[in-house]
Enzyme design. Structure first.
Site, PDB file in Angstrom:
ATOM      1  CD  GLN A  74      -3.113  -0.421  -0.029  1.00  0.00           C
ATOM      2  OE1 GLN A  74      -3.198   0.766  -0.324  1.00  0.00           O
ATOM      3  NE2 GLN A  74      -3.861  -1.347  -0.618  1.00  0.00           N
ATOM      4  CB  SER A  75       3.985   2.032  -1.800  1.00  0.00           C
ATOM      5  OG  SER A  75       4.772   3.156  -2.106  1.00  0.00           O
ATOM      6  CG  ASN A  76       0.558   6.683   0.937  1.00  0.00           C
ATOM      7  OD1 ASN A  76      -0.566   6.312   0.632  1.00  0.00           O
ATOM      8  ND2 ASN A  76       0.955   6.758   2.206  1.00  0.00           N
TER       9      ASN A  76
END
Length: 338
Positions: A74-76
């Site tokens: 879930q990397s921004n």
């Protein structure tokens, strides 16, 4: 500092707002303000967009037709990189590492992952524990063997080029405060891959702002976190032509709010999400900004900030990640105004 001498592609909606949080201030008996870097505009916004303005400019200058980066599921940062590449007409390839072990369908396909794919990025997934820098180097070489001109962006966009975005943020925030006749006594934010804090501390020190900066850690133990930030701040200052402006004592991190590990929600983080949402209409994310806010809230409750001091919380964005962490909110609420 003359940032105009560095290549830059304008991607963000700047300046981001600097505004009071009156209801949260009343709740915690501290004069709290917020720097809204969740409002940078690119694919729901976030702090990485400032870094990408300088990184993507380098990619364009190098003639790249593809950018590549890596991060957690879930990397921004991955989402904003994919969006920047789409906007500039480049391909994007992302290496995602499972750092939580979650099998939840929303975690693995919704939130940032959904947006990665909507922006046209290709992704590949790795189990936790991989050397992601090495994996990215191998993937880049493979793409180059296919005649692609690949520009590699480090995880979090955290190198001296990316940190220029937060040198610029420090200038912007101080200019806003000066125009508003607003004295800032402390800045607090979530710190992880170190580029945001390194850029901010370099900018603040270069201006002799005398504003202490506290990073609330989201991943590494305190000695490692502070050393990463300090090392990158030194490189950033050297790049700017002001080597030595950052001293070791200028770099401060509190890592008491990491919880069980990176990307794993905490009770205090969920409480922070609920408080910011209920009192100020502001959304945080469970991985970064919620842990930063949890530190802010706990320190305020413990009297760490005097009631006559003004504290600015820099919101690094990432609220789209909430849709990958819906399971964290299934239990009874952690905070209520009742």
């Amino acid at each position: 500092m003359h940032l105009a001498k560095f290549p830059r592609t304008h991607l963000a909606h700047l300046p981001t707002p600097l505004e009071p949080m009156p209801r949260l201030s009343k709740e915690l008996n501290v004069d709290l303000w917020i720097k809204r870097d969740d409002c940078t505009g690119l694919s729901t916004g976030g702090n990485k967009t400032r870094k990408l303005e300088f990184l993507m400019a380098e990619a364009e200058a190098s003639g790249a037709d593809m950018v590549m980066t890596q991060g957690a599921t879930q990397s921004n940062h991955a989402r904003q990189t994919a969006a920047a590449a789409a906007k500039l007409g480049m391909d994007c390839h992302i290496l995602l590492e499972d750092r939580t072990g979650y099998n939840n369908a929303n975690y693995n396909t919704n939130g940032n992952v959904l947006l990665d794919h909507l922006h046209g990025a290709s992704t590949e997934k790795f189990p936790g524990g991989h050397d992601m820098i090495e994996e990215m180097n191998k993937a880049a070489e493979q793409k180059r063997a296919e005649a692609r001109n690949v520009y590699v962006i480090p995880g979090g966009g955290s190198n001296a080029t990316g940190a220029l975005g937060y040198v610029n943020c420090a200038f912007e925030m101080l200019s806003q405060a000066n125009d508003m006749k607003l004295k800032i006594d402390r800045v607090v934010h979530a710190t992880g891959s170190s580029g945001t804090q390194a850029g901010l501390v370099t900018g603040l020190c270069a201006m002799n702002a005398n504003i202490p900066l506290l990073g609330i850690g989201t991943r590494a133990p305190q000695p490692k976190q502070e050393q990463m930030v300090y090392d990158l701040a030194l490189k950033t200052a050297e790049k700017l032509g002001c080597a030595g402006v950052v001293k070791r004592e200028d770099v401060m991190a509190n890592t008491d709010y990491v919880g069980e590990g990176y990307g794993l929600p905490t009770e205090s983080g969920v409480e922070a999400i609920e408080m910011f949402a209920a009192l100020e209409g502001i959304l945080l994310d469970p991985v970064y900004s919620a842990k930063g806010a949890a530190g802010l809230i706990d320190l305020a409750r413990k009297g760490h900030f005097a009631s006559d001091r003004r504290v600015v919380f820099l919101h690094t964005g990432g609220a789209v990640g909430l849709f990958g962490y819906d399971f964290a909110f299934e239990a009874q609420r952690r905070w209520s105004s009742a």
